[in-house]
Scaffold this active site. Structure first.
Site, PDB file in Angstrom:
ATOM      1  N   ARG A  27       0.934  -1.123   0.146  1.00 30.68           N
ATOM      2  CA  ARG A  27      -0.012   0.174   0.165  1.00 30.68           C
ATOM      3  C   ARG A  27       0.953   1.297  -0.142  1.00 30.68           C
ATOM      4  O   ARG A  27       0.717   2.097  -0.757  1.00 30.68           O
ATOM      5  CB  ARG A  27      -0.925   0.152   1.164  1.00 30.68           C
ATOM      6  CG  ARG A  27      -1.707   1.360   1.308  1.00 30.68           C
ATOM      7  CD  ARG A  27      -2.917   1.366   2.215  1.00 30.68           C
ATOM      8  NE  ARG A  27      -2.962   0.587   3.294  1.00 30.68           N
ATOM      9  CZ  ARG A  27      -2.095   0.272   4.497  1.00 30.68           C
ATOM     10  NH1 ARG A  27      -1.425   1.407   4.546  1.00 30.68           N
ATOM     11  NH2 ARG A  27      -2.289  -0.447   5.344  1.00 30.68           N
ATOM     12  N   TYR A  84     -16.401  17.788 -15.221  1.00 27.56           N
ATOM     13  CA  TYR A  84     -16.527  16.194 -15.622  1.00 27.56           C
ATOM     14  C   TYR A  84     -17.688  15.708 -14.393  1.00 27.56           C
ATOM     15  O   TYR A  84     -17.397  16.001 -13.168  1.00 27.56           O
ATOM     16  CB  TYR A  84     -15.276  15.461 -15.234  1.00 27.56           C
ATOM     17  CG  TYR A  84     -15.423  13.891 -15.085  1.00 27.56           C
ATOM     18  CD1 TYR A  84     -15.813  13.102 -16.336  1.00 27.56           C
ATOM     19  CD2 TYR A  84     -15.078  13.059 -14.149  1.00 27.56           C
ATOM     20  CE1 TYR A  84     -16.002  11.817 -16.362  1.00 27.56           C
ATOM     21  CE2 TYR A  84     -15.524  11.779 -14.004  1.00 27.56           C
ATOM     22  CZ  TYR A  84     -15.863  11.140 -15.232  1.00 27.56           C
ATOM     23  OH  TYR A  84     -15.936   9.779 -15.214  1.00 27.56           O
ATOM     24  N   ASP A 139      -7.261  19.112 -13.988  1.00 26.78           N
ATOM     25  CA  ASP A 139      -7.383  17.900 -14.428  1.00 26.78           C
ATOM     26  C   ASP A 139      -6.977  17.908 -16.242  1.00 26.78           C
ATOM     27  O   ASP A 139      -7.536  18.520 -16.869  1.00 26.78           O
ATOM     28  CB  ASP A 139      -8.965  17.731 -14.348  1.00 26.78           C
ATOM     29  CG  ASP A 139      -9.445  16.176 -15.067  1.00 26.78           C
ATOM     30  OD1 ASP A 139      -8.647  15.868 -15.799  1.00 26.78           O
ATOM     31  OD2 ASP A 139     -10.465  15.851 -14.810  1.00 26.78           O
ATOM     32  N   LYS A 186      -7.840   6.943 -19.393  1.00 25.24           N
ATOM     33  CA  LYS A 186      -7.861   7.624 -20.798  1.00 25.24           C
ATOM     34  C   LYS A 186      -6.824   7.630 -21.616  1.00 25.24           C
ATOM     35  O   LYS A 186      -6.212   6.528 -21.863  1.00 25.24           O
ATOM     36  CB  LYS A 186      -8.461   8.733 -20.569  1.00 25.24           C
ATOM     37  CG  LYS A 186      -9.659   9.128 -19.621  1.00 25.24           C
ATOM     38  CD  LYS A 186     -10.912   8.402 -19.905  1.00 25.24           C
ATOM     39  CE  LYS A 186     -11.867   8.226 -18.810  1.00 25.24           C
ATOM     40  NZ  LYS A 186     -11.991   9.488 -18.067  1.00 25.24           N
TER      41      LYS A 186
HETATM   42  C1  LIG Z   1     -12.780   9.851 -16.649  1.00 27.84           C
HETATM   43  C2  LIG Z   1     -12.466  11.113 -16.113  1.00 27.84           C
HETATM   44  C3  LIG Z   1     -12.143  11.287 -14.889  1.00 27.84           C
HETATM   45  C4  LIG Z   1     -12.428  10.369 -13.758  1.00 27.84           C
HETATM   46  O1  LIG Z   1     -11.441   9.372 -13.986  1.00 27.84           O
HETATM   47  P1  LIG Z   1     -11.741   7.480 -13.661  1.00 27.84           P
HETATM   48  O2  LIG Z   1     -10.233   7.019 -13.933  1.00 27.84           O
HETATM   49  O3  LIG Z   1     -12.812   7.155 -14.437  1.00 27.84           O
HETATM   50  O4  LIG Z   1     -11.970   7.643 -12.175  1.00 27.84           O
HETATM   51  C5  LIG Z   1     -12.050  12.271 -14.284  1.00 27.84           C
HETATM   52  N1  LIG Z   1     -11.896  13.675 -15.236  1.00 27.84           N
HETATM   53  C6  LIG Z   1     -12.003  13.527 -16.531  1.00 27.84           C
HETATM   54  C7  LIG Z   1     -11.749  14.755 -17.354  1.00 27.84           C
HETATM   55  C8  LIG Z   1     -12.369  12.336 -17.094  1.00 27.84           C
HETATM   56  O5  LIG Z   1     -12.551  12.019 -18.465  1.00 27.84           O
END
Ligand SMILES: *Cc1c(COP(=O)(O)O)cnc(C)c1O
Length: 379
Positions: free
Chosen positions: A46, A98, A170, A195
């Site tokens: 962890r 998001y 982000d 992504k």
């Molecule tokens: C998918 C996404 C998230 C969340 O991420 P997860 O890996 O699904 O928890 C946050 N911000 C953006 C812009 C996203 O496309």
């Protein structure tokens, strides 16, 4: 080291045991000690794991920060950032956020006394007017989902510095290939590595990078204390994905550009949302803070007909109708019935998510096939 070299070598140290060129998947929860407290730097997975460590070093390297942290999902990474704060603290964010971040902010952290303000950041005076002595952080995305708005990260960085608050970005849609928020003045960069970073739609993983030792130490404490880490196999997959980020992103952007112009010329298409168009309201800012315009495109069809939009996404053959984005394969989504279905119609239409809006994550297939697919589906 330049960026493309960093995606492959950044932060990596040679494996000493057998000279493995790729970091092994250390599928272990614990590590042997020769005497209590005497170990080789790893005690319990962890807290530390060599495969996760290799990924975290790579993340830090490609985002031009000193400290990287990997989590079990993008939302787990955001959750860790929010735990830096205490009841009464205030956070300013965009009203085009998001959905999962919005849900985490309002449904979970408001309960613990954090206060969130959501505002239109196209006008930075909106941000300035919300700052008070309790404000701790500005949280933004750029480009935003699904309307592809751009926020001026550099200007926000100046506002954050002047008020001694944090700026977190982000960077999921842009990736460090296109945009490096730390260089633009942000304190923390966050990724849903699910992504583009991992890039193959085969892993869910989150990341944070910062250049600030004090913030990093607090985040490492939270990562270990809350425990929302990613496993060694997923760390390996994300690290492997990052090694081809630059070649994938270049092709993603090239394909998206052709598709954006194709859609714009289509007689049945009403409007195309992509920051690469000179007519995009934030094109100049996009051009100044990104090296290209990304591969996310939204468009509406004439007449704003719900059924017509559903029929387009159903008829697509190469684009797969699915949530998520950023994989090598092209995906299409219908925000009004999928990602944004939980938002009341009048409210979602205010932010542009109308019934005919379709969002594309343009993949790296042959672009002629993708255009042909759109052509037959739109009709
Ligand atoms: C998918 C996404 C998230 C969340 O991420 P997860 O890996 O699904 O928890 C946050 N911000 C953006 C812009 C996203 O496309």
């Amino acid at each position: 080291m330049k960026f493309n070299t960093k995606t492959i070598h950044g932060g990596q140290i040679p494996e000493k045991g057998y000279g493995a060129v790729m970091p092994p998947i250390y599928q272990t929860s614990t590590y042997s000690q020769s005497s209590p407290g005497k170990h080789q730097g790893y005690e319990y997975s962890r807290t530390h794991n060599p495969t996760r460590h290799a990924l975290e070093n790579s993340l830090a390297s490609i985002e031009n920060g000193q400290f990287g942290l990997a989590f079990g999902s993008g939302l787990a990474a955001i959750d860790a950032v929010l735990k830096l704060f205490k009841p009464g603290d205030e956070i300013i964010s965009t009203n085009d956020l998001y959905g999962g971040s919005y849900r985490l902010f309002t449904k979970l952290f408001e309960k613990y006394g954090l206060k969130f303000h959501f505002t239109d950041m196209q006008d930075l005076n909106n941000v300035k007017s919300l700052i008070n002595l309790k404000t701790q952080m500005i949280w933004v995305e750029s480009p935003t989902n699904p309307m592809m708005s751009i926020v001026d990260i550099k200007e926000l960085g100046k506002i954050a510095k002047a008020n001694k608050i944090l700026l977190s970005v982000d960077n999921t849609f842009a990736t460090p290939f296109l945009q490096k928020p730390l260089d633009l003045g942000a304190d923390i960069v966050m990724h849903s590595a699910t992504k583009y970073l991992a890039g193959h739609s085969d892993v869910v993983l989150g990341a944070l990078v910062t250049d600030n030792k004090k913030i990093a130490d607090e985040l490492y404490f939270i990562q270990n204390a809350s425990g929302a880490i990613c496993g060694p196999m997923d760390s390996f997959l994300a690290l492997r994905g990052i090694k081809t980020l630059h070649v994938r992103m270049a092709r993603h952007c090239e394909n998206a550009k052709k598709i954006a112009f194709y859609l714009e010329s289509h007689p049945r298409v009403e409007k195309v949302f992509w920051p690469g168009f000179k007519s995009h309201p934030n094109h100049t800012i996009a051009k100044s803070q990104m090296t290209d315009f990304g591969a996310m495109i939204s468009f509406t069809s004439k007449g704003n007909n719900y059924k017509a939009a559903i029929s387009i996404v159903e008829n697509l053959k190469i684009f797969t109708l699915a949530e998520s984005l950023g994989g090598v394969e092209s995906l299409a989504g219908h925000p009004a019935s999928m990602t944004h279905a939980s938002i009341p119609k009048d409210q979602r239409e205010l932010s542009g998510v109308v019934d005919s809006l379709i969002r594309l994550s343009v993949g790296i297939e042959d672009v002629e096939d993708l255009i042909e697919d759109l052509k037959q589906a739109i009709g």
